[in-house]
Design a protein around this motif. Structure first.
Motif, PDB file in Angstrom:
ATOM      1  N   GLU A   1      -7.979   1.636  10.142  1.00  0.00           N
ATOM      2  CA  GLU A   1      -7.152   2.399  11.080  1.00  0.00           C
ATOM      3  C   GLU A   1      -8.041   3.121  12.091  1.00  0.00           C
ATOM      4  OE1 GLU A   1      -3.511   2.827  12.359  1.00  0.00           O
ATOM      5  OE2 GLU A   1      -3.988   1.761  10.518  1.00  0.00           O
TER       6      GLU A   1
ATOM      7  N   GLN B   1      -0.220   6.985  17.675  1.00  0.00           N
ATOM      8  CA  GLN B   1      -1.570   6.525  17.366  1.00  0.00           C
ATOM      9  C   GLN B   1      -2.120   7.363  16.220  1.00  0.00           C
ATOM     10  OE1 GLN B   1      -3.876   4.335  19.591  1.00  0.00           O
ATOM     11  NE2 GLN B   1      -1.837   3.477  19.686  1.00  0.00           N
ATOM     12  N   GLY B   2      -2.549   6.714  15.166  1.00  0.00           N
ATOM     13  CA  GLY B   2      -3.278   7.460  14.151  1.00  0.00           C
ATOM     14  C   GLY B   2      -2.439   8.106  13.072  1.00  0.00           C
TER      15      GLY B   2
ATOM     16  N   LEU C   1      -8.200   2.800  16.102  1.00  0.00           N
ATOM     17  CA  LEU C   1      -7.972   3.943  17.000  1.00  0.00           C
ATOM     18  C   LEU C   1      -9.108   4.127  18.001  1.00  0.00           C
ATOM     19  CD1 LEU C   1      -6.495   6.653  14.645  1.00  0.00           C
ATOM     20  CD2 LEU C   1      -5.358   5.395  16.461  1.00  0.00           C
TER      21      LEU C   1
ATOM     22  N   THR D   1      -3.731  10.988   1.355  1.00  0.00           N
ATOM     23  CA  THR D   1      -3.662  10.428   0.001  1.00  0.00           C
ATOM     24  C   THR D   1      -5.013  10.536  -0.695  1.00  0.00           C
ATOM     25  OG1 THR D   1      -2.056   8.860   0.833  1.00  0.00           O
ATOM     26  CG2 THR D   1      -3.007   8.392  -1.300  1.00  0.00           C
ATOM     27  N   ILE D   2      -6.085  10.218   0.046  1.00  0.00           N
ATOM     28  CA  ILE D   2      -7.416  10.282  -0.562  1.00  0.00           C
ATOM     29  C   ILE D   2      -7.704  11.707  -1.036  1.00  0.00           C
ATOM     30  CG2 ILE D   2      -9.882  10.075  -0.082  1.00  0.00           C
ATOM     31  CD1 ILE D   2      -9.223   7.789   1.792  1.00  0.00           C
TER      32      ILE D   2
ATOM     33  N   ILE E   1       0.895   4.084  -2.789  1.00  0.00           N
ATOM     34  CA  ILE E   1       0.598   5.479  -2.447  1.00  0.00           C
ATOM     35  C   ILE E   1       1.661   6.394  -3.045  1.00  0.00           C
ATOM     36  CG2 ILE E   1       0.631   7.124  -0.531  1.00  0.00           C
ATOM     37  CD1 ILE E   1      -0.961   5.176   1.090  1.00  0.00           C
TER      38      ILE E   1
ATOM     39  N   TYR F   1      -3.276   7.952   4.996  1.00  0.00           N
ATOM     40  CA  TYR F   1      -4.331   7.472   4.100  1.00  0.00           C
ATOM     41  C   TYR F   1      -5.285   8.611   3.743  1.00  0.00           C
ATOM     42  CZ  TYR F   1      -2.877   2.734   5.348  1.00  0.00           C
ATOM     43  OH  TYR F   1      -2.167   1.592   5.533  1.00  0.00           O
ATOM     44  N   ALA F   2      -5.684   9.373   4.765  1.00  0.00           N
ATOM     45  CA  ALA F   2      -6.643  10.456   4.531  1.00  0.00           C
ATOM     46  C   ALA F   2      -6.038  11.481   3.582  1.00  0.00           C
ATOM     47  CB  ALA F   2      -7.026  11.111   5.856  1.00  0.00           C
TER      48      ALA F   2
ATOM     49  N   THR G   1      -0.759   6.641  10.685  1.00  0.00           N
ATOM     50  CA  THR G   1      -1.014   5.993   9.396  1.00  0.00           C
ATOM     51  C   THR G   1      -2.338   6.458   8.816  1.00  0.00           C
ATOM     52  OG1 THR G   1      -0.130   4.147  10.628  1.00  0.00           O
ATOM     53  CG2 THR G   1      -0.637   3.768   8.335  1.00  0.00           C
ATOM     54  N   ALA G   2      -3.339   6.594   9.695  1.00  0.00           N
ATOM     55  CA  ALA G   2      -4.652   7.039   9.231  1.00  0.00           C
ATOM     56  C   ALA G   2      -4.519   8.391   8.545  1.00  0.00           C
ATOM     57  CB  ALA G   2      -5.620   7.136  10.403  1.00  0.00           C
TER      58      ALA G   2
ATOM     59  N   VAL H   1       0.839  -1.194   0.000  1.00  0.00           N
ATOM     60  CA  VAL H   1       0.000   0.000   0.000  1.00  0.00           C
ATOM     61  C   VAL H   1       0.878   1.250   0.000  1.00  0.00           C
ATOM     62  CG1 VAL H   1      -1.782   1.253   1.231  1.00  0.00           C
ATOM     63  CG2 VAL H   1      -1.864  -1.219   1.147  1.00  0.00           C
TER      64      VAL H   1
END
Lengths: 291, 333
Positions: free
Chosen positions: B137, A264-265, B141, A274-275, A231, A271-272, A267-268, A227
C-alpha cells in the motif's frame, strides 16, 4: 466541517458493511478458536454461497429470502462433507500444512467457479422492496443498508443466545477454552467440530449473498477479501462471537469513513492499526489471554 | 577427552556438512542450460531468481520453522531499492546496488522481525501478511518515487563490472550474473545451516520450549535468521529488478509470496535443494501450462497443494528420500 447528516450516513454505511463482515467472519473465528485451524478457504465458502444465492435467484426462480436459505443449506452441507473427508485429517497438524491445504482449496474453488460459471462479475438483483430509500427521520438512507443492519442485529442476538444459553453453545465455549477437559467430560468433539464448521460456512454463505450488492461477486472474491476477514478475526479474538462483532463494526466503520475522506491510503491505515493492535494484544482486542 | 569419532552416529553427525558428489549436479545443469538453450536464457534467469528467493524462504520456514505469508515484502523492498536508485539516477552500478538492496531488505526484516517474532501461530501469520500489505500500500501511495500501480520501467542499469551490458533481448549477462550471485548466496546459506547457529534454529523449530530451557537465546536467533533471510530475499528482488530493468507492485504482492511458498513446499522445505527442485518443477509446468490453460493450471495447482498437504508433507525431495529408505512403520500424528 462535517455535518451531522454526514456522520449519520457514514455510520449507517459503515455499520451495514460491518454487519456483513461480521456475518462472514464469525464462522471463521469460531472454527479457528475451536479447532485451531488456519482456514484460508473461508472466503471461498462465502463466495460459493454468494454464487449459489445469485444463481438460485437468476435461473431457478428463487426469491431473495428463500435463495439465502438455499445458499446457507447448500454451503453448510458441502462444507460438512469437506470437513469430514479432508479437514479432519489435518487437525493438530502443522500450521504450514493447514495453510497449504486451504490455499490449495481456494485455488480449486476459484478455478472451478471460473470454469463452470465464468470470470465475470455476477450481478445479484435485490428485490424491489429492498431497493430505494427509506426515511429515518433525520436522513433518507438506502433501504438495503438499514435492512442489513437489522439482519445483523437479529443474527448477533440469535448467535449470542445460542452461544450463551443452549447446550451446544456451552459445549462449544467449553471446547474453545479447554479442549482436553471438554473431551474428558464426554463432549463429542468430532461431532461438535462438524456442526460448528458447517454452521460457520453457512453463515459465510449468507454473508457472501448479503454483501454481494457492494462487495461484488467474481471468482477473485475468495482471495480479495480474505485479508479483511482475517483482520476482523484477529482483532476480535479467536472463538469470541461478541469480540468479532465489535471488531467487524470497528473495521466496517473505519474502512467506510477512510475510503470516503482519505481515498488514498485508507487501507494502509487499517493494516498499520491492525499491526499495532496485535502487538499490543496478540490475542485480539476481546480474546482471552492465551493459557 | 570425550567419545572419539568412531561411533557411527557420531561420524554421521560430524560428516553431515561434507560436500557430496551429487551436489555439483544442479550447477553443472545450470551451466549446461546456458550453452544448450541460448534462446531461453530469459526463462532461465527468472528460474534462477526464483531459486534464490525460495532459498531465502527455506532459511526462515524450513530451518527456523517460522510460517510466513509475507516473504515478498523483502523481495519487493530489494527490487524497489534498485528501482528507485536507478530511476532517480543516484546509483546504477549493479553489484553495489545489490548490496544496498540486501541492506534495505535486511533493515525491513530486522525492524519487522523484532516486533513480529514476539508472537506465534495465527497472530504471527497475520502480522507477516499485514506487514507485506502495508508495504504494498505504501509503494502504491508513494507514487512519485515508485510509479504507483504502473511501476518503474526502463531502469538504467550500468554495465556489469563496467564491461558487460544487460541486454534485455539476449540476457546472457543476466543469466551468468544471477547464477554467480545464486552460488555465492547458496554457499552462505549452506554454511549457515550446518553451523551451530543453524543447528540451534532446527532446535527451535523442533521444540522451542526446550531450547528456552537449555538457555538458547531463542528470540535473538529467530530475529537474526529472519533478517538474514530478508537480506537474501532482497538480493533476489534486487537482481530481478536489474535483470528485467523493471519493478512493479507485483513484487510485493500476496501472489508472489504464496507462489514462493508453494515452490518451496513442492520441492521440500528444510532441505536446501528443495528450492531448486521446486522452482524447476513449478516454473517448467507453469511455463507450458499456465499460458495455454490458465484456469486448468490453477485447478491443478490447487489439487497439487491439497495432495501435498495431506499426503506428501515433505515435497518431491521427501518422496525421493522416503523411496530411498526402507519402508518405516507408519507414523501417527
Amino acid at each position: 466541517m462535517i455535518a451531522g447528516v454526514d456522520i449519520a450516513s457514514m455510520l449507517l454505511g459503515g455499520v451495514a458493511a460491518g454487519m456483513v463482515l461480521f456475518i462472514v467472519s464469525v464462522g471463521l473465528s469460531v472454527t479457528m478458536g475451536l479447532m485451531g485451524f488456519v482456514n484460508l478457504a473461508h472466503g471461498g465458502f462465502a463466495m460459493l454461497g454468494g454464487y449459489a444465492i445469485a444463481l438460485a435467484m437468476k435461473h431457478w426462480g428463487f426469491g431473495f429470502v428463500s435463495a439465502l436459505v438455499f445458499g446457507f443449506v447448500v454451503t453448510a452441507a458441502a462444507s460438512a462433507v469437506l470437513e469430514r473427508l479432508l479437514y479432519a485429517r489435518l487437525y493438530g497438524a502443522d500450521e504450514l500444512d493447514q495453510v497449504l491445504f486451504t490455499i490449495g482449496l481456494v485455488f480449486m474453488i476459484i478455478a472451478s467457479v471460473t470454469l463452470l460459471i465464468g470470470p465475470e462479475n455476477q450481478p445479484l438483483a435485490l428485490p424491489s422492496f429492498l431497493r430505494g430509500q427509506i426515511n429515518l427521520g433525520i436522513i433518507q438512507y438506502r433501504a438495503y443498508s438499514v435492512v442489513l443492519i437489522a439482519i445483523g442485529i437479529v443474527i448477533v442476538g440469535a448467535l449470542w443466545l445460542g452461544f450463551e444459553r443452549t447446550r451446544l453453545g456451552a459445549q462449544i465455549r467449553a471446547a474453545v477454552d479447554n479442549r482436553r477437559m471438554a473431551e474428558s467430560l464426554g463432549i463429542n468433539i468430532a461431532r461438535l467440530f462438524t456442526i460448528t464448521f458447517a454452521f460457520g460456512s453457512g453463515m459465510a454463505a449468507l454473508g457472501g449473498g448479503l454483501g454481494a450488492e457492494f462487495l461484488g461477486l467474481d471468482p477473485q472474491y475468495a482471495l480479495k477479501y480474505l485479508v479483511y476477514f482475517l483482520i476482523v478475526v484477529a482483532v476480535g479474538g479467536l472463538g469470541r462471537v461478541t469480540g468479532v462483532f465489535y471488531a467487524a463494526l470497528l473495521i466496517g466503520v473505519l474502512d467506510f469513513a477512510l475510503k470516503k475522506y482519505v481515498p488514498q491510503g485508507g487501507t494502509a491505515f487499517i493494516y498499520a492499526l491492525t499491526i499495532l493492535l496485535l502487538l499490543w494484544r496478540p490475542q485480539g482486542l476481546f480474546g482471552a489471554k492465551a493459557t | 577427552m570425550t567419545e572419539p569419532l568412531d561411533h557411527p552416529a557420531a561420524r554421521a553427525l560430524a560428516e553431515r556438512h561434507r560436500l557430496r558428489p551429487w551436489e555439483a549436479i544442479p550447477w553443472l545443469l545450470a551451466l549446461g542450460f546456458y550453452f544448450a538453450f541460448p534462446k531461453h536464457l530469459g526463462f532461465g534467469t527468472e528460474l534462477l531468481v526464483t531459486v534464490l528467493f525460495a532459498l531465502s524462504l527455506d532459511l526462515v520456514l524450513g530451518y527456523a520453522g517460522i510460517v510466513t505469508l509475507g516473504q515478498a515484502a523483502f523481495f519487493g523492498a530489494g527490487a524497489y531499492t534498485v528501482g528507485i536508485l536507478a530511476k532517480q539516477g543516484i546509483w546504477t552500478e549493479p553489484i553495489t546496488g545489490l548490496i544496498l538492496a540486501a541492506l534495505v531488505a535486511a533493515a525491513v526484516g530486522l525492524g519487522s522481525g523484532l516486533v513480529l517474532l514476539r508472537t506465534q501461530g495465527l497472530t504471527l501469520l497475520m502480522l507477516t501478511l499485514c506487514t507485506m500489505a502495508l508495504l504494498e500500500e505504501a509503494a502504491n501511495l508513494a507514487h512519485d518515487y515508485t510509479g504507483g500501480f504502473d511501476g518503474l520501467d526502463s531502469l538504467p542499469i550500468a554495465p556489469l563490472l563496467g564491461r558487460f551490458e544487460f541486454n534485455p533481448l539476449y540476457p546472457t549477462t543476466q543469466y551468468l550474473y544471477v547464477l554467480v550471485v545464486l552460488f555465492v548466496c547458496f554457499v552462505f546459506v549452506r554454511t549457515l545451516v550446518y553451523s551451530p547457529f543453524g543447528q540451534s534454529l532446527r532446535g527451535i523449530r523442533e521444540n522451542m520450549l526446550r531450547m528456552h530451557a537449555v538457555g538458547a537465546p531463542v528470540r535473538g536467533r529467530l530475529v537474526l535468521c529472519y533478517t538474514l533471510s530478508a537480506a537474501i530475499a532482497g538480493i533476489a528482488g534486487g537482481i530481478w529488478a536489474q535483470a528485467n530493468a523493471y519493478v512493479n507492485l507485483g513484487t510485493l504482492g500476496l501472489d508472489r509470496a504464496a507462489t514462493v511458498l508453494i515452490i518451496l513446499v513442492l520441492g521440500g522445505h528444510g532441505r536446501l535443494y528443495g528450492a531448486f527442485i521446486g522452482a524447476v518443477a513449478y516454473m517448467v509446468l507453469s511455463h507450458f501450462l499456465a499460458k495455454i490453460y490458465p484456469t486448468a493450471w490453477q485447478l491443478g495447482l490447487g489439487l497439487l497443494l491439497v495432495v501435498i498437504a495431506l499426503f506428501a508433507r515433505n515435497g518431491i525431495l521427501g518422496i525421493v528420500a522416503a523411496l530411498g529408505r526402507r519402508p518405516a512403520p507408519r507414523a501417527t500424528s
